[in-house]
Design a protein around this motif. Structure first.
Motif, short mmCIF file in Angstrom:
data_model
loop_
_atom_site.label_atom_id
_atom_site.label_comp_id
_atom_site.label_asym_id
_atom_site.label_seq_id
_atom_site.Cartn_x
_atom_site.Cartn_y
_atom_site.Cartn_z
N ARG A 26 32.98 -7.23 -21.68
CA ARG A 26 32.89 -6.87 -23.09
C ARG A 26 34.26 -6.85 -23.76
N ALA A 27 35.28 -6.46 -22.99
CA ALA A 27 36.63 -6.44 -23.57
C ALA A 27 37.07 -7.84 -23.98
N PHE A 28 36.68 -8.85 -23.22
CA PHE A 28 37.00 -10.24 -23.55
C PHE A 28 35.98 -10.84 -24.53
N GLU A 29 34.95 -10.05 -24.87
CA GLU A 29 33.85 -10.54 -25.72
C GLU A 29 33.25 -11.82 -25.13
N ASN A 30 33.08 -11.80 -23.82
CA ASN A 30 32.58 -12.97 -23.12
C ASN A 30 31.06 -13.00 -23.13
N SER A 31 30.48 -14.19 -23.01
CA SER A 31 29.02 -14.32 -23.00
C SER A 31 28.53 -15.35 -21.98
N TYR A 32 29.41 -15.83 -21.10
CA TYR A 32 29.04 -16.97 -20.27
C TYR A 32 29.46 -16.80 -18.81
N GLY A 40 44.58 -14.25 -29.70
CA GLY A 40 44.60 -12.79 -29.69
C GLY A 40 45.24 -12.30 -28.41
N TYR A 41 45.50 -11.00 -28.36
CA TYR A 41 46.10 -10.42 -27.16
C TYR A 41 45.03 -10.14 -26.11
N ALA A 42 45.38 -10.37 -24.86
CA ALA A 42 44.43 -10.18 -23.77
C ALA A 42 44.22 -8.69 -23.49
N PRO A 43 42.98 -8.28 -23.25
CA PRO A 43 42.71 -6.89 -22.89
C PRO A 43 43.12 -6.62 -21.44
N SER A 44 43.10 -5.38 -21.05
CA SER A 44 43.46 -5.01 -19.68
C SER A 44 42.25 -5.19 -18.76
N PHE A 45 42.48 -4.98 -17.46
CA PHE A 45 41.43 -5.08 -16.46
C PHE A 45 41.05 -3.70 -15.93
N ASP A 46 41.22 -2.68 -16.78
CA ASP A 46 40.97 -1.30 -16.35
C ASP A 46 39.52 -1.04 -15.96
N GLY A 47 38.59 -1.86 -16.46
CA GLY A 47 37.18 -1.59 -16.19
C GLY A 47 36.71 -1.96 -14.81
N ALA A 48 37.56 -2.58 -14.00
CA ALA A 48 37.14 -3.00 -12.65
C ALA A 48 36.83 -1.78 -11.79
N VAL A 49 35.69 -1.84 -11.08
CA VAL A 49 35.33 -0.73 -10.19
C VAL A 49 36.03 -0.85 -8.84
N GLU A 50 36.48 -2.06 -8.50
CA GLU A 50 37.21 -2.29 -7.25
C GLU A 50 37.90 -3.64 -7.33
N TRP A 51 38.96 -3.80 -6.57
CA TRP A 51 39.67 -5.08 -6.48
C TRP A 51 39.60 -5.62 -5.06
N LEU A 52 39.44 -6.92 -4.94
CA LEU A 52 39.48 -7.59 -3.64
C LEU A 52 40.69 -8.50 -3.60
N ASN A 53 41.32 -8.61 -2.44
CA ASN A 53 42.49 -9.46 -2.21
C ASN A 53 43.74 -9.00 -2.97
N TYR A 73 42.62 -15.58 -4.05
CA TYR A 73 43.22 -14.95 -5.22
C TYR A 73 42.52 -13.62 -5.55
N PRO A 74 43.13 -12.76 -6.36
CA PRO A 74 42.54 -11.45 -6.66
C PRO A 74 41.19 -11.57 -7.37
N VAL A 75 40.28 -10.68 -7.01
CA VAL A 75 38.95 -10.62 -7.63
C VAL A 75 38.70 -9.20 -8.12
N ALA A 76 38.45 -9.05 -9.42
CA ALA A 76 38.13 -7.75 -10.01
C ALA A 76 36.62 -7.61 -10.09
N ILE A 77 36.07 -6.53 -9.53
CA ILE A 77 34.63 -6.30 -9.53
C ILE A 77 34.27 -5.61 -10.85
N ASP A 78 33.53 -6.31 -11.70
CA ASP A 78 33.22 -5.81 -13.05
C ASP A 78 31.74 -5.42 -13.14
N ASN A 79 31.32 -4.50 -12.27
CA ASN A 79 29.91 -4.12 -12.21
C ASN A 79 29.40 -3.47 -13.50
N ASP A 80 30.28 -2.85 -14.26
CA ASP A 80 29.88 -2.18 -15.50
C ASP A 80 30.10 -3.05 -16.74
#
Length: 590
Positions: free
Chosen positions: A374-380, A274-287, A362-369
């Motif tokens: 959820r966009a990746f339907e991840n569970s782990y 499938g196509y990858a979702p965006s990273f728009d949900g990040a509340v902040e980026w590091l690096n 490397y870049p780190v996206a803060i996904d506090n919300d």
């Protein structure tokens, strides 16, 4: 629908696990009774009650914990009456009229009275059994409860728990149908119906005593690790993955890369998921500045979901870090998505410190919300996803391990994207301390939470009291059981020490023992001392203490407290805090 099927199959596997043993006497007391009028209502009531109680436990507060405690007490009394009624129907006549009526219901349900069984009595028994049922939190039930904790109260959580309980009820009903035929044959051939009923009544009373005394927790803990976890994980691996567009490939699991046809561009056989979702949900980026799909097009992207106090995540970091360095010039972009498990991991300053401590560049996206989660339907935690140069997900891996397979997948997609990289040996990072890989052959203990939201195997005689100061005591916990000593306030996610001198004891079996600790609201350093089997750890000390067992909590993170240097054996761990205010979250092992 897929998750409902997974939850149902996980429940069906419960009958193979030792944690079903405490309720079997109550369930098999229905053997030989009419299935539709007796067994089915009891199992339906049990499944429904468990689903409702588990939903409250997953998303509720201290009021839910107290309500369930009162419900357990009522269930114990009810089932004790049931067992006594099976032993002697005359027992009911010695009680007051309301209890006589209740006893008659239960006697009739068991076949000990003359009245025909009614639906009401097995329903009452099913509710009582559901209040006492605490199934093993294997991978499937853990997935359901994690989703409930992340997403809050919703119908999906309840439906998934009902599906899990329905699976268990299905396997129990099959066992009861077989058991009923055996009971009927014994009655016809031996004429010992009353004796069978009395034996079952004795088993019910024994089960009530075991649960009331809390013996089921410590006894079954040592059995549960050889249960159905591997079967459940196999179910998840088969059903959780998204449908692939194209033909799956075994290429990524091979040790060598086949030579490419010089006349044709290399094309990986890794399937398109499938196509990858965006990273728009990040509340902040590091690096890095925020990265968009347009900026990443033409690159191979490794997305690593992690959280900084998770031991499994920590042990994957050396590999992710090495891949980021090795393949950066070939077109690989690594993005760490930090999705917090505990509230303290939502503090961005804490994450910044962890990123520095682990030397993550490397870049780190803060996904506090949890929007990216959820966009990746991840569970782990951890979870790795590989995105090709066209923005398509081509590979995923959940958990630790399979590093060689993941690296081969990275190489495949880089070559597909046009890299002319030469074949090289896989990375072999020199991981030390807490980052070192686990001793899988000797792990006999599992992750254990100290907050009442997910606490298990707690054996202090005072019982776990939610959100209120309580003086606890602990002598010698059994294997994989733990307890508190001193005055503690246990919250949903952590236990907080109210007075100096308090301690935590755990009987474990593993090479490494880790404990997530924090200094509390005032952030003052908290001194502690560790003992193993009542003595200073010496050469068995972890990286965060010295040989005498001395250490200090200075930040909220995972602390490595034990690393057995010789033969791995079951040991009793104790940590005593010299200062108040420490917050303890979870044990992990390696």
């Amino acid at each position: 629908m897929t998750l409902l099927i997974v939850a149902y199959l996980g429940g069906a596997l419960t009958i193979l696990s030792p944690c079903i043993l405490p309720i079997l006497p109550f369930v098999f007391a229905r053997a030989g009774q009419p299935f539709v009028k007796s067994t089915l209502p009891m199992l339906a009531a049990m499944a429904t009650t468990f689903a409702l109680v588990a939903t409250l436990a997953a998303i509720g507060g201290s009021w839910a914990i107290r309500a369930n405690e009162y419900g357990r007490l009522a269930a114990i009394v009810l089932l004790a009456l049931f067992g006594a009624s099976l032993l002697s129907p005359r027992f009911a006549s010695t009680l007051a009229r309301p209890i006589v009526d209740l006893g008659n219901y239960l006697v009739n349900a068991s076949g000990g009275g003359r009245a025909q069984p009614t639906v009401k009595s097995p329903l009452i028994l099913g509710v009582a059994t559901g209040l006492l049922w605490a199934p093993c939190a294997g991978p499937i039930l853990g997935l359901v409860l994690t989703g409930a904790a992340l997403q809050g109260a919703n119908l999906q959580t309840t439906f998934l728990l009902i599906a899990y309980a329905a699976g268990a009820a299905t396997s129990l009903s099959v066992a009861l149908l077989v058991g009923g035929k055996i009971f009927a044959a014994m009655k016809r051939s031996l004429g010992v119906g009353d004796r069978i009923r009395q034996v079952v009544g004795g088993a019910v009373l024994a089960g009530v005593a075991v649960i009331a005394l809390g013996l089921d927790t410590s006894l079954l803990a040592r059995l549960s690790y050889a249960s159905t976890a591997s079967l459940e994980q196999a179910v998840l691996d088969r059903l959780h993955a998204k449908p692939a567009v194209g033909t799956p490939s075994e290429l990524a699991s091979n040790d060598t890369i086949p030579a490419a046809d010089a006349k044709k561009p290399f094309r990986s056989d890794l399937p398109v998921e499938g196509y990858a979702p965006s990273f728009d949900g990040a509340v902040e980026w590091l690096n890095s500045k925020p990265l968009t799909p347009e900026q990443l097009r033409g690159k191979v992207v490794l997305v690593d979901f992690w959280t900084y106090s998770c031991i499994n995540c920590i042990r994957t970091i050396p590999y992710v870090r090495a891949w980021a360095e090795k393949y950066a010039d070939q077109g690989l972009v690594v993005i760490g998505v930090h999705a917090p498990e505990f509230a303290f991991e939502k503090k961005i300053d804490n994450v910044k410190k962890a990123v520095g401590d682990f030397q993550i560049g490397y870049p780190v996206a803060i996904d506090n919300d949890y929007k990216i989660w959820r966009a990746f339907e991840n569970s782990y935690w951890p979870a790795a996803y590989l995105i090709d140069a066209k923005g398509q997900i081509r590979y995923h891996h959940f958990g630790e391990g399979n590093y060689g397979r993941t690296e081969k997948a990275i190489q495949d997609l880089l070559r597909e994207g046009g890299s002319q990289m030469a074949e090289t040996a896989p990375v072999a990072p020199d991981a030390k301390g807490v980052e070192a890989g686990p001793d899988l052959a000797n792990i006999g203990s599992g992750e254990t939470y100290l907050g009442y939201g997910q606490a298990a195997n707690f054996v202090s005689p005072e019982g776990l009291q939610a959100d209120t100061p309580q003086s606890y005591s602990i002598a010698k916990p059994g294997i994989n059981a733990w307890g508190l000593s001193g005055t503690w306030t246990v919250g949903k996610d952590q236990a907080t020490l109210d007075q100096p001198g308090g301690s935590i004891a755990y009987r474990f079996s593993a090479r490494d023992l880790h404990l997530v600790l924090g200094p509390g609201a005032d952030t003052k350093p908290i001194r502690f001392q560790v003992k193993i089997d009542g003595k200073a750890p010496g050469p068995d000390h972890g990286s965060d203490i010295d040989a005498d067992g001395n250490g200090t909590v200075t930040a909220t993170r995972l602390y490595q407290l034990v690393r057995q240097s010789g033969t791995v054996a079951a040991r009793t761990f104790e940590i005593r805090f010299l200062d108040p205010g420490v917050q303890a979250y979870a044990f992990t092992f390696g």
